[in-house]
Design a protein around this motif. Structure first.
Motif, mmCIF file in Angstrom:
data_model
loop_
_atom_site.group_PDB
_atom_site.id
_atom_site.type_symbol
_atom_site.label_atom_id
_atom_site.label_comp_id
_atom_site.label_asym_id
_atom_site.label_seq_id
_atom_site.Cartn_x
_atom_site.Cartn_y
_atom_site.Cartn_z
ATOM 1 N N ARG A 100 0.209 -0.209 -0.200
ATOM 2 C CA ARG A 100 -0.184 -1.592 -0.447
ATOM 3 C C ARG A 100 0.875 -2.499 0.169
ATOM 4 N N GLU A 101 0.408 -3.539 0.866
ATOM 5 C CA GLU A 101 1.373 -4.470 1.449
ATOM 6 C C GLU A 101 1.493 -5.686 0.539
ATOM 7 N N THR A 102 2.721 -6.064 0.211
ATOM 8 C CA THR A 102 2.917 -7.238 -0.647
ATOM 9 C C THR A 102 2.748 -8.492 0.199
ATOM 10 N N GLU A 103 2.675 -9.647 -0.487
ATOM 11 C CA GLU A 103 2.521 -10.911 0.253
ATOM 12 C C GLU A 103 3.705 -11.144 1.172
ATOM 13 N N ALA A 104 4.887 -10.618 0.778
ATOM 14 C CA ALA A 104 6.090 -10.783 1.608
ATOM 15 C C ALA A 104 6.098 -9.810 2.791
ATOM 16 N N GLY A 105 5.093 -8.933 2.863
ATOM 17 C CA GLY A 105 4.994 -8.006 3.988
ATOM 18 C C GLY A 105 5.670 -6.664 3.753
ATOM 19 N N ASP A 106 6.153 -6.418 2.519
ATOM 20 C CA ASP A 106 6.770 -5.115 2.200
ATOM 21 C C ASP A 106 5.676 -4.091 1.938
#
Ligand code: DC
Length: 226
Positions: free
Chosen positions: A72-78
């Motif tokens: 899963r990609e977080t909103e921060a792109g992690d």
């Protein structure tokens, strides 16, 4: 027709810079990214949670089939890795998980069980796949293949800096010994040993800044030879 989707494979030993380079290159190309080591680490973590014996190949194979692994990609792109629904990203990066992954990765049935899961990442517009056998076993027909290396000393130093930044206390000598032991295990196992594909472009990243390596890899994709 997934076979028409371009794949760039980036293989090499741990600490060669594969993960960092692959993520940046995938981002610049706008392609998907597969961290295949995370799959082996995820099974290692799940095996640890279930208190499995790392010598019990049968139990580890069952564990591979039973473990749900999600990205899963977080909103921060992690990029976060979910193991059976739990965020195990930080646990995945520990030396314990790496050592378990390396032991588990030597079991042929485990590798076979993870094959299709890895191939399912091949989706438009393209895939950057990072690992040990991406160009040799999982995507032998990949459009572009890279093999990254770096001296064991530099790899130990990179790992030392990463761990120090996280506040983990280790010694460079200890890390160097672990890296050499892991290299030997990954290169000598019977199935899918760490080995460059014959058609891979080799890049030695010792002493090279990340951006220089990224530019060289992108050049292979945008200006393929012949
Ligand atoms: O790249 P990594 O350090 O996250 O990989 C963890 C272990 O998983 C590594 O010791 C070897 C194994 N591995 C593998 O056998 N094949 C892959 N494609 C990726 C990782």
């Amino acid at each position: 027709m997934t076979d028409s989707v371009p794949v760039l494979t980036i293989d090499g030993p741990s600490g060669s810079g594969k993960g960092t380079i692959s993520r940046i290159v995938a981002g610049r190309l706008g392609w998907l990214y597969l961290d295949s080591g995370a799959l082996y680490r995820a099974v290692g973590v799940a095996a640890g949670w279930a208190d499995l014996d790392l010598d019990d190949a049968g139990a580890l194979v069952r564990c591979t089939f039973d473990t749900d692994i999600g990205f899963r990609e977080t909103e921060a792109g992690d990029l976060r890795v979910l193991v059976n629904g739990h965020d195990a990203t930080d646990e995945l990066r520990t030396e314990t998980a790496g050592a378990a992954a390396s032991a588990i990765a030597a079991i042929p049935e485990v590798r076979a069980a993870l094959k299709d899961r890895q191939r399912a990442f091949r989706r438009a517009p393209g895939l950057v796949a990072d690992g040990r056998d991406m160009g040799t076993v999982i995507f032998p027909d990949a459009t572009f293949k890279v093999f990254l290396t770096a001296s064991a000393e530099e790899r130990a130093e990179r790992r030392y800096k990463q761990l120090k930044d996280k506040g983990v206390s280790v010694t460079i000598d200890g890390l160097l010994r672990e890296i050499l032991a892991r290299d030997a295990r990954d290169a000598s196992r019977a199935v899918a040993p760490l080995r460059p594909a014959p058609d891979a472009v080799h890049i030695d990243t010792t002493g090279l800044p990340i951006e220089d390596v990224v530019v060289r890899v992108l050049d292979i994709v945008t200006h393929p030879a012949g």
